[in-house]
Motif scaffolding. Structure first.
Motif, PDB file in Angstrom:
ATOM      1  N   ARG A 266      88.900   8.850 -30.228  1.00  0.00           N
ATOM      2  CA  ARG A 266      89.132   7.498 -29.722  1.00  0.00           C
ATOM      3  C   ARG A 266      88.345   6.460 -30.531  1.00  0.00           C
ATOM      4  O   ARG A 266      87.420   6.789 -31.281  1.00  0.00           O
ATOM      5  CB  ARG A 266      88.752   7.411 -28.242  1.00  0.00           C
ATOM      6  CG  ARG A 266      89.514   8.382 -27.356  1.00  0.00           C
ATOM      7  CD  ARG A 266      89.181   8.196 -25.883  1.00  0.00           C
ATOM      8  NE  ARG A 266      89.744   6.935 -25.387  1.00  0.00           N
ATOM      9  CZ  ARG A 266      89.014   5.953 -24.869  1.00  0.00           C
ATOM     10  NH1 ARG A 266      87.683   6.050 -24.791  1.00  0.00           N
ATOM     11  NH2 ARG A 266      89.592   4.843 -24.435  1.00  0.00           N
ATOM     12  N   ALA A 267      88.705   5.209 -30.338  1.00  0.00           N
ATOM     13  CA  ALA A 267      88.095   4.121 -31.105  1.00  0.00           C
ATOM     14  C   ALA A 267      86.602   3.992 -30.852  1.00  0.00           C
ATOM     15  O   ALA A 267      85.872   3.450 -31.696  1.00  0.00           O
ATOM     16  CB  ALA A 267      88.802   2.801 -30.783  1.00  0.00           C
ATOM     17  N   ASP A 268      86.130   4.486 -29.693  1.00  0.00           N
ATOM     18  CA  ASP A 268      84.702   4.337 -29.371  1.00  0.00           C
ATOM     19  C   ASP A 268      83.888   5.582 -29.710  1.00  0.00           C
ATOM     20  O   ASP A 268      82.739   5.711 -29.294  1.00  0.00           O
ATOM     21  CB  ASP A 268      84.522   3.993 -27.883  1.00  0.00           C
ATOM     22  CG  ASP A 268      84.917   5.139 -26.963  1.00  0.00           C
ATOM     23  OD1 ASP A 268      85.696   6.022 -27.399  1.00  0.00           O
ATOM     24  OD2 ASP A 268      84.461   5.156 -25.808  1.00  0.00           O
ATOM     25  N   ALA A 269      84.451   6.513 -30.494  1.00  0.00           N
ATOM     26  CA  ALA A 269      83.755   7.769 -30.784  1.00  0.00           C
ATOM     27  C   ALA A 269      82.559   7.543 -31.711  1.00  0.00           C
ATOM     28  O   ALA A 269      82.556   6.648 -32.559  1.00  0.00           O
ATOM     29  CB  ALA A 269      84.717   8.763 -31.412  1.00  0.00           C
ATOM     30  N   ASP A 270      81.549   8.381 -31.558  1.00  0.00           N
ATOM     31  CA  ASP A 270      80.422   8.446 -32.481  1.00  0.00           C
ATOM     32  C   ASP A 270      80.896   9.266 -33.687  1.00  0.00           C
ATOM     33  O   ASP A 270      81.089  10.486 -33.593  1.00  0.00           O
ATOM     34  CB  ASP A 270      79.239   9.124 -31.785  1.00  0.00           C
ATOM     35  CG  ASP A 270      78.014   9.267 -32.664  1.00  0.00           C
ATOM     36  OD1 ASP A 270      78.165   9.476 -33.887  1.00  0.00           O
ATOM     37  OD2 ASP A 270      76.888   9.184 -32.138  1.00  0.00           O
ATOM     38  N   VAL A 271      81.072   8.607 -34.817  1.00  0.00           N
ATOM     39  CA  VAL A 271      81.718   9.241 -35.966  1.00  0.00           C
ATOM     40  C   VAL A 271      80.925  10.446 -36.466  1.00  0.00           C
ATOM     41  O   VAL A 271      81.494  11.525 -36.711  1.00  0.00           O
ATOM     42  CB  VAL A 271      81.933   8.213 -37.089  1.00  0.00           C
ATOM     43  CG1 VAL A 271      82.352   8.909 -38.389  1.00  0.00           C
ATOM     44  CG2 VAL A 271      83.001   7.209 -36.678  1.00  0.00           C
ATOM     45  N   GLU A 272      79.627  10.305 -36.643  1.00  0.00           N
ATOM     46  CA  GLU A 272      78.832  11.404 -37.194  1.00  0.00           C
ATOM     47  C   GLU A 272      78.819  12.609 -36.255  1.00  0.00           C
ATOM     48  O   GLU A 272      78.983  13.751 -36.686  1.00  0.00           O
ATOM     49  CB  GLU A 272      77.405  10.930 -37.487  1.00  0.00           C
ATOM     50  CG  GLU A 272      77.301   9.860 -38.558  1.00  0.00           C
ATOM     51  CD  GLU A 272      77.766  10.338 -39.925  1.00  0.00           C
ATOM     52  OE1 GLU A 272      77.653  11.549 -40.204  1.00  0.00           O
ATOM     53  OE2 GLU A 272      78.239   9.503 -40.716  1.00  0.00           O
ATOM     54  N   ASP A 300      93.004   4.290 -36.000  1.00  0.00           N
ATOM     55  CA  ASP A 300      93.089   3.685 -37.340  1.00  0.00           C
ATOM     56  C   ASP A 300      91.752   3.143 -37.829  1.00  0.00           C
ATOM     57  O   ASP A 300      91.394   3.292 -39.007  1.00  0.00           O
ATOM     58  CB  ASP A 300      94.092   2.516 -37.316  1.00  0.00           C
ATOM     59  CG  ASP A 300      95.527   2.995 -37.240  1.00  0.00           C
ATOM     60  OD1 ASP A 300      95.823   4.044 -37.825  1.00  0.00           O
ATOM     61  OD2 ASP A 300      96.339   2.321 -36.594  1.00  0.00           O
ATOM     62  N   ALA A 301      91.013   2.506 -36.933  1.00  0.00           N
ATOM     63  CA  ALA A 301      89.782   1.817 -37.347  1.00  0.00           C
ATOM     64  C   ALA A 301      88.703   2.778 -37.829  1.00  0.00           C
ATOM     65  O   ALA A 301      87.778   2.360 -38.536  1.00  0.00           O
ATOM     66  CB  ALA A 301      89.246   0.974 -36.180  1.00  0.00           C
ATOM     67  N   ASP A 396      96.618   3.770 -31.148  1.00  0.00           N
ATOM     68  CA  ASP A 396      95.938   3.664 -29.862  1.00  0.00           C
ATOM     69  C   ASP A 396      95.988   5.005 -29.147  1.00  0.00           C
ATOM     70  O   ASP A 396      96.544   5.981 -29.670  1.00  0.00           O
ATOM     71  CB  ASP A 396      96.569   2.554 -29.003  1.00  0.00           C
ATOM     72  CG  ASP A 396      98.080   2.709 -28.852  1.00  0.00           C
ATOM     73  OD1 ASP A 396      98.586   3.861 -28.899  1.00  0.00           O
ATOM     74  OD2 ASP A 396      98.768   1.688 -28.673  1.00  0.00           O
ATOM     75  N   ASP A 397      95.428   5.049 -27.936  1.00  0.00           N
ATOM     76  CA  ASP A 397      95.389   6.310 -27.178  1.00  0.00           C
ATOM     77  C   ASP A 397      96.782   6.824 -26.860  1.00  0.00           C
ATOM     78  O   ASP A 397      97.026   8.044 -26.867  1.00  0.00           O
ATOM     79  CB  ASP A 397      94.611   6.108 -25.878  1.00  0.00           C
ATOM     80  CG  ASP A 397      93.105   6.056 -26.091  1.00  0.00           C
ATOM     81  OD1 ASP A 397      92.655   6.244 -27.240  1.00  0.00           O
ATOM     82  OD2 ASP A 397      92.382   5.825 -25.099  1.00  0.00           O
TER      83      ASP A 397
END
Length: 486
Positions: A266-272, A300-301, A396-397
């Motif tokens: 999701r867009a709010d995920a912690d990438v690392e 996408d972001a 999006d989701d």
């Protein structure tokens, strides 16, 4: 590459009615060291006549009732001795599984060291469940009895040979069933040790039989009318063939098959943190884990940042011999597995994917360089089974969910996001039996966990209670209610 001494390789003996005998087909292909590609031994197979005798022994043992009529309490001491025998074999089993599967020995030791406890857990569950219970009835004695279906075929995969053999045979035996085991022809050796241990522990002759071979042996085994239940873990095409062969006999089936498991980011995920979890999950068992994340569907972001983070995480893997203590990613199990992964990657690239291989090519052995394939669209009908992870974008989701539920899915799914409640709500709509939020562990999330195999990922399900229930049916016996109007 560090070269480590190979373990002693056991003979692949066919076990019928408590006794081993040479497997009749002396040249049924070859077994290789996946770390080097070197030929180790001829693969032996049971003859079709031996398969028929093994099934006959299991059926006769069921009809005689020696094992079944001991009851849960009577079977428990034998199974506990079986657990002790497996404890003593833990290191031998770990080394054989590392050679047969390509899975690093640090992981196969976890499997080998826990096999005895797997059996003990089954014994405790079987004792608690019991063989029968009295039903509430005012007019007289009415009881519900648990009865094994009969001779049962247990068909194992090659990626976790001993763990699957032990779990299947322990649950079947705890339920009172008699069995015929067939390991994958690619990974036969540790099953030989497991069956020998069961007989040393005192399992009656005929209760545990063992055959070797490929599709011809499997076809005869599953089509035999004396086989009343089949528990198989493997590929979806093989599962379909088993279901078709068993259908005329209405044989009870439990099939754990394949799935290209989706992971929504999701867009709010912690990438690392997400990248670390995805690489951990995708590379377990040298990428050969049926519930591994296969298709990453990312907002996408975040896609560029996530791909960069995945590459960094893959770069931390130590690739080497499955027998090397320091290895974190070994080879795949056999040459055809390596070839199929290369073919799948080529198909993805031909369709426009950008492939990022992380690590050096290896000139020997069945190594597949860990790879991230980034594409606008991912369309693979066949399960990815190795260190290859696809990444695709979603707006999006809602789009991510649509993509997650497309194609060959049904076994597992994953959702990553800082808002765990929102991630869990999204995961509730993924069509799979187990969905994990912000993690990719192998073990169950809770003691009471259970999961069904959705779609083409199989028939039946996971969960200790589910597995024990599979091997037996229930029968109600009692005094009929008087004075009923119909």
């Amino acid at each position: 590459m560090t070269h480590v001494a190979l373990p002693e390789l056991p003979a692949s003996r066919t076990w019928i009615d408590g006794s081993p005998e040479p497997s009749a087909v002396a040249e049924a292909g070859a077994l290789h060291d996946p770390n080097t590609g070197r030929r180790l031994a001829a693969a032996r197979a049971s003859s079709l006549e031996q398969v028929e005798r093994a099934v006959g022994a299991a059926h006769a043992a069921h009809e005689a009732g020696i094992w079944r009529e001991l009851g849960a309490e009577g079977r428990a001491p034998v199974l506990e001795r079986f657990a002790d025998e497996l404890d003593a074999l833990a290191e031998d089993i770990a080394r054989l599984d590392a050679v047969n599967s390509g899975v690093p020995i640090s992981v196969t030791r976890l499997f080998g060291g826990s096999n005895g406890d797997t059996v003990r857990d089954v014994v405790a569950r079987s004792r608690a469940l019991g063989d029968s219970r009295r039903l509430e009835a005012d007019h007289g004695d009415v009881r519900l009895h648990r009865e094994p279906w009969g001779a049962t075929a247990l068909i194992m995969p090659w990626n976790a040979p001993s763990a699957m053999a032990v779990k299947k045979v322990a649950y079947a035996l705890a339920a009172g069933a008699t069995t015929v085991l067939k390991p994958s022809p690619a990974s036969p050796w540790s099953t030989e040790l497991v069956v020998e241990a069961a007989h040393r522990a005192g399992v009656p002759a005929g209760a545990v039989n063992l055959v070797y071979g490929g599709g011809d042996v499997g076809a005869v085994l599953v089509a035999d009318p004396h086989i009343r239940a089949i528990s198989m873990t493997g590929s979806t095409p093989t599962g379909r063939a088993i279901a078709a062969a068993a259908a005329p006999n209405l044989t009870r089936l439990r099939l754990e098959l394949g799935s290209n498991n989706p992971a929504i980011v999701r867009a709010d995920a912690d990438v690392e943190a997400t990248a670390a979890a995805l690489v951990s999950g995708a590379m377990k068992l040298s990428g050969q884990w049926c519930e591994a994340p296969r298709r990453v569907i990312v907002h996408d972001a975040l896609i560029d940042d996530l791909v960069d983070a995945l590459v960094r995480e893959l770069g931390r893997l130590r690739i080497g011999s499955s027998l090397d203590e320091e290895t974190t990613l070994g080879p795949v199990a056999f040459e055809a597995r390596q070839a199929e992964l290369e073919s799948q990657l080529a198909a993805l690239e031909a369709a426009g994917a950008h492939a990022i291989r992380v690590g050096d090519e290896r000139p020997e052995g069945w190594f597949f360089t860990p790879t991230v394939a980034v594409a606008e669209h991912v369309d693979l009908d066949v399960e990815i089974f190795g260190p290859l992870l696809t990444v695709q974008p979603a707006d999006d989701d809602a789009e991510a969910l649509r993509l997650a539920n497309a194609g060959h899915v049904g076994l597992a799914g994953y959702v990553f996001g800082r808002d765990e409640d929102a991630a869990r709500v999204l995961g509730r709509d993924i069509r799979a039996g187990e969905i994990k939020v912000n993690g990719t562990s192998v073990l169950d999330m809770a003691p009471g966990s259970a999961q069904s195999f959705f779609g083409a990922s199989g028939i039946g399900g996971h969960g200790d209670a589910d597995v024990l229930d599979f091997f037996s049916g229930v029968r109600v016996v009692g005094v009929d209610r008087p004075g009923l109007p119909l």
